[in-house]
Design a protein around this motif. Structure first.
Motif, mmCIF file in Angstrom:
data_model
loop_
_atom_site.group_PDB
_atom_site.id
_atom_site.type_symbol
_atom_site.label_atom_id
_atom_site.label_comp_id
_atom_site.label_asym_id
_atom_site.label_seq_id
_atom_site.Cartn_x
_atom_site.Cartn_y
_atom_site.Cartn_z
ATOM 1 N N VAL A 25 -3.271 -1.578 26.365
ATOM 2 C CA VAL A 25 -3.505 -0.147 26.132
ATOM 3 C C VAL A 25 -2.584 0.386 25.042
ATOM 4 O O VAL A 25 -2.984 1.174 24.186
ATOM 5 N N THR A 26 -1.326 -0.036 25.069
ATOM 6 C CA THR A 26 -0.335 0.471 24.110
ATOM 7 C C THR A 26 -0.138 -0.461 22.917
ATOM 8 O O THR A 26 0.778 -0.255 22.113
ATOM 9 N N GLN A 49 -8.998 -10.502 20.829
ATOM 10 C CA GLN A 49 -9.743 -10.358 22.090
ATOM 11 C C GLN A 49 -11.166 -10.880 21.927
ATOM 12 O O GLN A 49 -11.682 -11.592 22.783
ATOM 13 N N SER A 50 -11.797 -10.524 20.813
ATOM 14 C CA SER A 50 -13.163 -10.975 20.554
ATOM 15 C C SER A 50 -13.205 -12.481 20.327
ATOM 16 O O SER A 50 -14.114 -13.165 20.803
ATOM 17 N N TYR A 235 -12.058 2.856 20.101
ATOM 18 C CA TYR A 235 -11.315 3.393 21.250
ATOM 19 C C TYR A 235 -10.173 2.464 21.634
ATOM 20 O O TYR A 235 -9.032 2.891 21.802
ATOM 21 N N TYR A 236 -10.480 1.185 21.788
ATOM 22 C CA TYR A 236 -9.448 0.235 22.185
ATOM 23 C C TYR A 236 -8.304 0.190 21.167
ATOM 24 O O TYR A 236 -7.130 0.128 21.529
ATOM 25 N N PHE A 359 -13.675 -4.008 15.388
ATOM 26 C CA PHE A 359 -12.249 -3.976 15.046
ATOM 27 C C PHE A 359 -12.049 -4.032 13.531
ATOM 28 O O PHE A 359 -11.161 -3.380 12.990
ATOM 29 N N TRP A 360 -12.871 -4.825 12.854
ATOM 30 C CA TRP A 360 -12.770 -4.890 11.395
ATOM 31 C C TRP A 360 -13.145 -3.547 10.760
ATOM 32 O O TRP A 360 -12.489 -3.096 9.824
#
Length: 413
Positions: A25-26, A49-50, A235-236, A359-360
């Motif tokens: 989260v942080t 993560q992906s 968001y993440y 994310f990219w």
């Protein structure tokens, strides 16, 4: 199910998601404040993560599910994770940090499937029993968020002192505990199929279910699922840094409201799914993404802080109405032959391909507006959040026009 087994499974779920919530989260805030990472470097870190989600089926399908008890490989992965987390705690720059986080996510993502495997093998009535076990995972994530805010690691003073790195130490200790605890979990040996052969690797990673894409409706849903993961990645990657930088107090603790919302709407979803039908439920989920990001774009930490809280609380609708409904839809469309393969395919597409692209894109947008940030932090974040709001709106329109309404019947609902 005995009280002892119920406690073990619940504690396992609690630690599994406490570990993830304790640092992920942080993470964005840590990379900015502690490691002075650029937007592209932040995107590369989150992309692990992906990459982990893409590689995870190889670990489960080719190694863990064929040769080892699930609880043993779970323990080994978390013990290795404890070591990697400690190395991340000691890292002084992104170049040192990245190899550890990449390796960690490759090892952690398979554990999400392993804890489910251990649980389902012990349940006599999974439809009724699993939710009461799985909810402890949500509680673990919430407790991690509140702990970070309670200890002040995410406060302006804590961030200035580099306290955010303590999240990795906390996750390391929890990972060590779960790693050791896993060896006293109920035995979960590999399962052989009826003819004595193991399921094919293609079926485990979802390749057998590609035939579902011949169905036009499912193809529209499949593509929409990938596209909606682009705003999800925003968001993440950005939510915690955004809330901290605009001055929202106890930001990480307040973000746990999203997990509370997720639990509530997860319980309400079966009722709402039957009431609204699949298409409307999915569209409500997409619309919630649009509203959430507009709330972030135009809210502030002062008199409009309620907009930020509403945006956080919308997480339950954003996630459950789209992703959980999508799992139900996939289960109904797949039929008995492709049920497992179809779930693997949609997971690979969303958490793997979709979020990797997301994310990219988030990194590109962050870098594009970086010049604004030096003089106008609020303006920077407003521009940043408008982009995923627009993407989610476009996906909503595409889905609304191209997806033909159909009645979905599933035993899951």
């Amino acid at each position: 199910m005995s009280t002892s087994i119920r406690f073990k499974l619940s504690f396992m779920m609690f630690l599994e998601f406490f570990i993830w919530g304790a640092w992920f989260v942080t993470l964005g805030s840590f990379l900015i404040k502690n490691l002075n990472a650029s937007q592209f470097e932040i995107s590369n870190v989150f992309s692990t993560q992906s990459l982990g989600a893409i590689i995870a089926p190889f670990i489960i399908g080719m190694i863990a599910d064929r040769y080892f008890n699930a609880e043993r490989i779970l323990g080994i992965l978390h013990l290795a994770g404890a070591f990697l987390m400690f190395q991340m705690y000691k890292a002084v720059d992104v170049a040192v940090f990245y190899p550890y986080v990449l390796t960690y996510m490759i090892l952690y993502m398979p554990t999400l499937s392993l804890v489910n495997s251990v649980s389902f093998r012990q349940l006599t009535n999974p439809e009724k029993q699993f939710s009461s076990i799985r909810v402890f995972g949500t509680i673990g994530w919430i407790v991690a968020g509140f702990t970070i805010s309670l200890l002040g690691w995410d406060s302006s003073d804590g961030a200035a002192d580099g306290a955010l790195k303590n999240t990795f130490l906390m996750a390391s200790v929890a990972s060590l505990v779960l790693g050791l605890f896993s060896f006293v979990l109920p035995k979960t040996p590999p399962v052989k199929v009826a003819d004595g052969e193991k399921p094919s690797f293609a079926s485990m990673v979802g390749l057998d279910a590609i035939t579902l894409l011949k169905d036009k409706n499912y193809l529209v849903f499949f593509i929409s699922s990938i596209l909606i993961c682009i705003p999800l990645a925003f968001y993440y990657q950005n939510a915690n840094p955004f809330l901290l930088e605009i001055g929202l107090t106890n930001a990480t603790g307040k973000m746990a409201i999203g997990q509370v919302s997720e639990a509530v709407f997860l319980l309400l979803l079966p009722i709402l799914f039957v009431r609204f039908g699949f298409k409307k439920t999915i569209m409500i989920g997409m619309l919630a993404w649009v509203v959430r990001y507009l709330m972030f774009a135009y809210g502030n930490a002062g008199d409009l802080s309620f907009m930020l809280i509403i945006g956080i609380a919308l997480h339950g609708i954003c996630y459950d109405f789209f992703f959980v409904s999508g799992q139900i839809y996939t289960d109904a469309k797949a039929g008995l032959k492709y049920k497992s393969a179809a779930q693997g395919l949609i997971t690979l597409a969303t958490y793997g391909i979709g979020q990797l692209i997301g994310f990219w894109v988030a990194g590109f947008i962050g870098e594009k507006y970086q010049g604004i940030k030096a003089t106008d932090v609020a303006g920077f974040w407003q521009q940043t959040w408008i982009v995923p709001a627009g993407i989610a709106f476009v996906v909503l329109i595409i889905f609304m026009i191209l997806f033909k309404n159909e009645k979905i019947e599933s035993k899951t609902v």
